[in-house]
Design an enzyme around this catalytic site. Structure first.
Site, PDB file in Angstrom:
ATOM      1  N   LYS A   1       3.683  -0.425  -3.143  1.00 47.53           N
ATOM      2  CA  LYS A   1       4.365   0.739  -2.566  1.00 47.53           C
ATOM      3  C   LYS A   1       5.531   1.210  -3.432  1.00 47.53           C
ATOM      4  O   LYS A   1       5.936   2.359  -3.342  1.00 47.53           O
ATOM      5  CB  LYS A   1       4.813   0.430  -1.142  1.00 47.53           C
ATOM      6  CG  LYS A   1       3.605   0.259  -0.223  1.00 47.53           C
ATOM      7  CD  LYS A   1       3.965   0.163   1.240  1.00 47.53           C
ATOM      8  CE  LYS A   1       2.715   0.211   2.107  1.00 47.53           C
ATOM      9  NZ  LYS A   1       1.871  -1.005   1.998  1.00 47.53           N
TER      10      LYS A   1
HETATM   11  C1  LIG Z   1       0.556  -1.118   2.401  1.00 45.46           C
HETATM   12  C2  LIG Z   1      -0.220  -2.265   1.860  1.00 45.46           C
HETATM   13  C3  LIG Z   1      -1.632  -2.275   1.853  1.00 45.46           C
HETATM   14  C4  LIG Z   1      -2.454  -1.146   2.463  1.00 45.46           C
HETATM   15  O1  LIG Z   1      -2.370   0.040   1.718  1.00 45.46           O
HETATM   16  P1  LIG Z   1      -2.827   1.444   2.356  1.00 45.46           P
HETATM   17  O2  LIG Z   1      -2.455   2.466   1.355  1.00 45.46           O
HETATM   18  O3  LIG Z   1      -2.041   1.566   3.641  1.00 45.46           O
HETATM   19  O4  LIG Z   1      -4.284   1.368   2.601  1.00 45.46           O
HETATM   20  C5  LIG Z   1      -2.283  -3.346   1.266  1.00 45.46           C
HETATM   21  N1  LIG Z   1      -1.591  -4.383   0.747  1.00 45.46           N
HETATM   22  C6  LIG Z   1      -0.233  -4.427   0.745  1.00 45.46           C
HETATM   23  C7  LIG Z   1       0.459  -5.615   0.177  1.00 45.46           C
HETATM   24  C8  LIG Z   1       0.503  -3.368   1.292  1.00 45.46           C
HETATM   25  O5  LIG Z   1       1.839  -3.426   1.298  1.00 45.46           O
END
Ligand SMILES: *Cc1c(COP(=O)(O)O)cnc(C)c1O
Length: 460
Positions: free
Chosen positions: A112
Site C-alpha cells: 500500500k
Molecule cells: C491490502 C492488502 C491486500 C489486498 O489488496 P487489495 O488491493 O485490497 O485486493 C493483500 N495483502 C496485503 C498485505 C494488504 O495489505
C-alpha cells in the site's frame, strides 16, 4: 483525460478532482473515460529504466494537466525516496518459471506504500496550489492506516485521523501508526471492531455539516489515484522479464480488488498479460463469484492473512463496469441488490469476467504449509498474504512466466510466520528500533460525537 462514475450519474471530473473526491456522488467509483494505450515501442523502451522513469511513463497519460511534467517527476522522486530497496519493486526468482514481486520495501512494509506515498505528494501539491487544507479520515484493520500516516506525516495541507480497533491490530501495525511524532497525524484507538471504525467514518462523510466544516477527504482503496499508482509495477516487472516480446501472468493476493484491477488496467494499456489470477483466503467471495457468476455475501472469518478478510470487495465494482461494457445503470442496479445480500451477473458479463480473471483459494492450512515450504525449498520467508498467492499460483502454472505479488514483509505478521516455520522474522535494520520508539495513542469510546470532538479540537 476525464473521469466517469461506474454508476453513470455523477459529474464527470478531472484527474485532480477525482483524486481529491474519492467516492463519486452517485455512490460509484471513478474510472477514466477511455484507457490510454502505450505502443510496443514505448513499452520496450522501459527496459533498463528506473522505477521512477517507468512510473512517469505509465501514469502521465492519466493525469491530464493536473501537474506539469517537471512537477510530476519531482513528486514521483519524493514518493519513492524513502523505500529500502533501490529497485523499489525487486523481482526474485523462486523457480525456473515462477517469480516473486517484492512490494514490501516501502516505509510500512506493505504494497500500500506504493500508492499512498505518491497520493500524499499529489494531495500536498494540489492543495498547496489552491490554498486549501483537508482532513483525511480513514478506518483501518492495519495496513492502510499505517501507510496513510506514513505518507502524510509532516505535510502542511493535510491532517490525518486513522481509526483502528483497539487491541485488534498487530503490534507492528499499531506501532507504525502511533510512533510518528508529527502533529498532523493522529492514530485513534476505538473501543470496537473494524466494522465500528468503518461505520464511524461513513457516518462522518454522511454528516454534511461536519464534512463541510472540516473539509473531509478520503484515501481508501477506491481512490482512483491509488489504483493508478499500482499499475506501474506490472510494467516494471513484465519488462524485466521480456515484455512486450513475451507474455507474463500474475497471481495477486486479493481483498478489495484494487491491486488486481491495476493489472487489468496495465493489460488494457497494452502490456501483454496472459492470466490475471485472483488469490483469496477462505473469505472467498471473489473466487465463488468467478466460479458461479453469483456474488453473495457471507460473514467474515478471521484468518492469518487479515488484510484479505473481506465480505464485500469494493473495487470489484470497477471490474463489473467493464464486464457490462461500461453500462453504469446496470452496475447501479446490481449494487442496489447487494444491499439485500447479493446479485447474479448476467451471462455475457460473466463470460467477460471469466475471460479476464482466473481465481483460486488457499485454506489456513495450505497457507501455513506454503510459508513452510517456500522457506525450505526456495529460501524465501513469505508473509501469509503472499503465501496465499504462491499456493494459488502453483495451480495455474504453465509455460508462461508467473509473477506472484508479495504484498507484505513477513515481519509485519510475525506470529503467523513463526507458527509455520519456527523462525522469528526480523524487521529490516532501518526500522529495527520500532519496538523502542514511544507511542502516542488517543483512545476513544465507540461514539461518533466523541470522535468528531477529537477531530475538531485537533485541527484548530
Ligand atoms: C491490502 C492488502 C491486500 C489486498 O489488496 P487489495 O488491493 O485490497 O485486493 C493483500 N495483502 C496485503 C498485505 C494488504 O495489505
Amino acid at each position: 483525460m476525464r473521469y466517469i462514475s461506474t454508476r453513470g450519474k455523477a459529474p464527470v471530473l478531472t484527474f485532480e478532482e477525482a483524486m481529491l473526491t474519492g467516492l463519486a456522488r452517485d455512490g460509484g467509483l471513478y474510472v477514466p473515460e477511455t484507457i490510454p494505450t502505450l505502443t510496443q515501442g514505448q513499452i520496450a523502451a522501459m527496459a533498463g529504466q528506473s522505477y521512477e522513469d517507468i512510473a512517469f511513463a505509465v501514469m502521465r497519460p492519466f493525469i491530464g494537466d493536473t501537474f506539469t511534467d517537471a512537477e510530476f517527476k519531482t513528486l514521483i522522486t519524493k514518493a519513492y525516496a524513502g523505500f529500502g530497496h533501490a529497485a523499489r519493486a525487486p523481482l526474485v526468482q523462486l523457480d525456473s518459471n515462477h517469480f516473486l514481486l517484492e512490494l514490501f520495501h516501502g516505509p510500512t512494509l506493505a504494497f500500500k506504500d506504493f500508492a499512498m506515498q505518491i497520493i500524499g505528494q499529489m494531495f500536498e501539491a494540489a492543495l498547496t496550489r489552491s490554498g486549501k487544507r483537508v482532513t483525511i479520515v480513514g478506518a483501518t484493520s492495519g495496513d492502510t492506516g499505517s501507510a496513510a500516516i506514513e505518507a502524510f506525516r509532516g505535510l502542511d495541507a493535510v491532517d490525518v485521523f486513522i481509526l483502528y480497533p483497539h487491541n485488534r491490530v498487530s503490534e507492528v501495525q499499531r506501532r507504525q501508526m502511533t510512533t510518528p511524532t508529527e502533529d498532523n497525524v493522529h492514530a485513534i484507538a476505538v473501543d470496537g471492531d473494524f466494522d465500528d471504525c468503518q461505520a464511524a467514518v461513513k457516518d462522518m462523510f454522511n454528516d454534511f455539516a461536519f464534512r463541510e466544516e472540516v473539509s473531509l477527504a478520503g484515501v481508501n482503496s477506491i481512490n482512483w489515484g491509488r489504483v493508478l499508482a499500482q499499475v506501474v509495477y506490472y510494467f516494471s516487472s513484465a519488462v524485466s522479464l521480456g515484455a512486450p516480446g513475451r507474455d507474463i501472468s500474475y497471481t495477486v493476493p486479493t481483498g478489495n480488488f484494487g491491486d488486481i484491477f491495476a493489472g487489468y488496467i496495465a493489460k488494457q494499456m497494452g502490456l501483454p498479460i496472459k492470466d490475471l489470477i485472483v488469490a483469496t483466503n477462505r473469505n472467498d467471495i471473489l473466487h465463488r463469484t468467478l466460479e458461479t457468476g453469483a456474488y453473495t455475501k457471507e460473514g467474515v472469518t478471521p484468518t492469518i492473512s487479515p488484510s484479505m478478510d473481506i465480505q464485500v470487495s469494493s473495487n470489484f465494482e470497477r471490474a463489473l463496469f467493464y464486464a457490462y461494457d461500461q453500462d453504469g445503470g446496470t452496475v447501479a442496479g446490481q449494487m442496489e441488490d447487494l444491499k439485500s445480500g447479493g446479485f447474479t451477473i448476467s451471462q455475457g458479463a460473466y463470460q467477460a469476467l471469466k475471460e479476464t480473471y482466473k481465481s483460486g483459494r488457499a485454506s489456513e492450512k495450505e497457507t501455513a504449509t506454503a510459508i513452510k515450504t517456500y522457506v525450505a525449498k526456495h529460501g524465501e520467508l513469505l508473509c501469509p498474504h503472499s503465501a496465499v498467492g504462491v499456493h494459488v499460483a502453483e495451480a495455474h502454472q504453465g509455460s508462461t512466466p508467473m509473477v506472484t505479488l508479495a504484498t507484505a514483509h513477513p515481519a509485519k505478521f510475525p506470529a503467523a510466520v513463526e507458527a509455520a516455520t519456527n523462525i522469528h522474522p526480523p524487521l529490516p535494520p532501518r526500522m529495527a528500533d520500532l519496538y523502542e520508539r514511544s507511542e502516542r495513542i488517543t483512545r476513544v469510546a465507540n461514539d461518533l460525537s466523541a470522535i468528531q470532538t477529537i477531530i475538531r479540537d485537533r485541527i484548530n
